[in-house]
Design a protein around this motif. Structure first.
Motif, PDB file in Angstrom:
ATOM      1  N   ARG A  71     -11.479   3.192  -7.034  1.00  0.00           N
ATOM      2  CA  ARG A  71     -11.732   1.766  -7.254  1.00  0.00           C
ATOM      3  C   ARG A  71     -11.968   1.462  -8.730  1.00  0.00           C
ATOM      4  N   ILE A 108      -8.855  -0.012 -10.576  1.00  0.00           N
ATOM      5  CA  ILE A 108      -8.266  -1.309 -10.244  1.00  0.00           C
ATOM      6  C   ILE A 108      -7.985  -2.083 -11.529  1.00  0.00           C
ATOM      7  N   ARG A 163       0.839  -1.206   0.000  1.00  0.00           N
ATOM      8  CA  ARG A 163       0.000   0.000   0.000  1.00  0.00           C
ATOM      9  C   ARG A 163       0.870   1.251   0.000  1.00  0.00           C
ATOM     10  N   VAL A 195      -3.390   3.107  -1.851  1.00  0.00           N
ATOM     11  CA  VAL A 195      -3.557   2.296  -3.047  1.00  0.00           C
ATOM     12  C   VAL A 195      -2.645   1.076  -2.951  1.00  0.00           C
ATOM     13  N   TRP A 196      -3.195  -0.092  -3.204  1.00  0.00           N
ATOM     14  CA  TRP A 196      -2.421  -1.331  -3.181  1.00  0.00           C
ATOM     15  C   TRP A 196      -1.852  -1.572  -4.568  1.00  0.00           C
ATOM     16  N   ARG A 249      -4.219  -2.887  -7.534  1.00  0.00           N
ATOM     17  CA  ARG A 249      -4.997  -4.075  -7.178  1.00  0.00           C
ATOM     18  C   ARG A 249      -6.126  -3.776  -6.210  1.00  0.00           C
ATOM     19  N   ASP A 250      -6.035  -2.652  -5.469  1.00  0.00           N
ATOM     20  CA  ASP A 250      -7.107  -2.283  -4.552  1.00  0.00           C
ATOM     21  C   ASP A 250      -6.907  -0.834  -4.137  1.00  0.00           C
ATOM     22  N   VAL A 251      -7.970  -0.230  -3.649  1.00  0.00           N
ATOM     23  CA  VAL A 251      -7.935   1.144  -3.147  1.00  0.00           C
ATOM     24  C   VAL A 251      -8.764   1.159  -1.877  1.00  0.00           C
ATOM     25  N   ASP A 252      -8.206   1.751  -0.808  1.00  0.00           N
ATOM     26  CA  ASP A 252      -8.969   1.898   0.425  1.00  0.00           C
ATOM     27  C   ASP A 252      -8.738   3.302   0.990  1.00  0.00           C
ATOM     28  N   GLU A 290       0.739  -3.754  -7.049  1.00  0.00           N
ATOM     29  CA  GLU A 290       1.455  -5.011  -7.251  1.00  0.00           C
ATOM     30  C   GLU A 290       2.683  -4.764  -8.119  1.00  0.00           C
TER      31      GLU A 290
END
Length: 136
Positions: free
Chosen positions: A94, A97, A82, A132-133, A125-128, A135
């Motif tokens: 999102r 992604i 992240r 941001v995640w 790969r993801d957002v929260d 890879e």
């Protein structure tokens, strides 16, 4: 080489995750930072806004490189990590992604290449709420 005639101690990179690369000259690499390959020189450098970089992964241990490039190595990991999200028009959502994230600095990624001023960091790969995640 000839075929083996006894057991061999073959080295392994666990899950092809841990690597090291010679460091560019006079750089500070912080643990947890985005590490990039400077494709112009072949040395590792902290993530930054530049067009000659390629995201490699997360710095494992802090390193300060001397004035001569390649004197020390930077250890890094591939994986899913992240990082901070950019803002305004470059805020990653999102809906992004599966697309490419771009390096702003050694801890921030953005949605766009900044009018061809930024290099790719990795895949979103993801957002929260915390970031941001990416890879690598």
């Amino acid at each position: 080489m000839v075929a083996l005639t006894r057991d061999r101690g073959t080295l392994e990179r666990i899950a092809a995750r841990n690597f090291s690369i010679p460091a560019a000259a006079s750089k500070v690499f912080y643990a947890g930072a985005i590490l990039a390959l400077d494709t112009a020189t072949g040395y590792g450098t902290p993530g930054a806004t530049a067009t000659t970089l390629r995201g490699l992964g997360r710095v494992r241990r802090a390193v300060t490189s001397p004035a001569t490039p390649g004197t020390v190595n930077v250890e890094y990991e591939r994986g899913l990590f992240r990082y901070s999200n950019s803002s305004a028009a470059d805020l990653i959502t999102r809906a992004d992604i599966g697309t490419t994230a771009y390096m702003v600095d050694d801890q921030t990624v953005a949605k766009t290449n900044g009018s061809n001023t930024r290099s790719a960091a990795g895949i979103i790969r993801d957002v929260d709420d915390l970031g941001v995640w990416i890879e690598f």
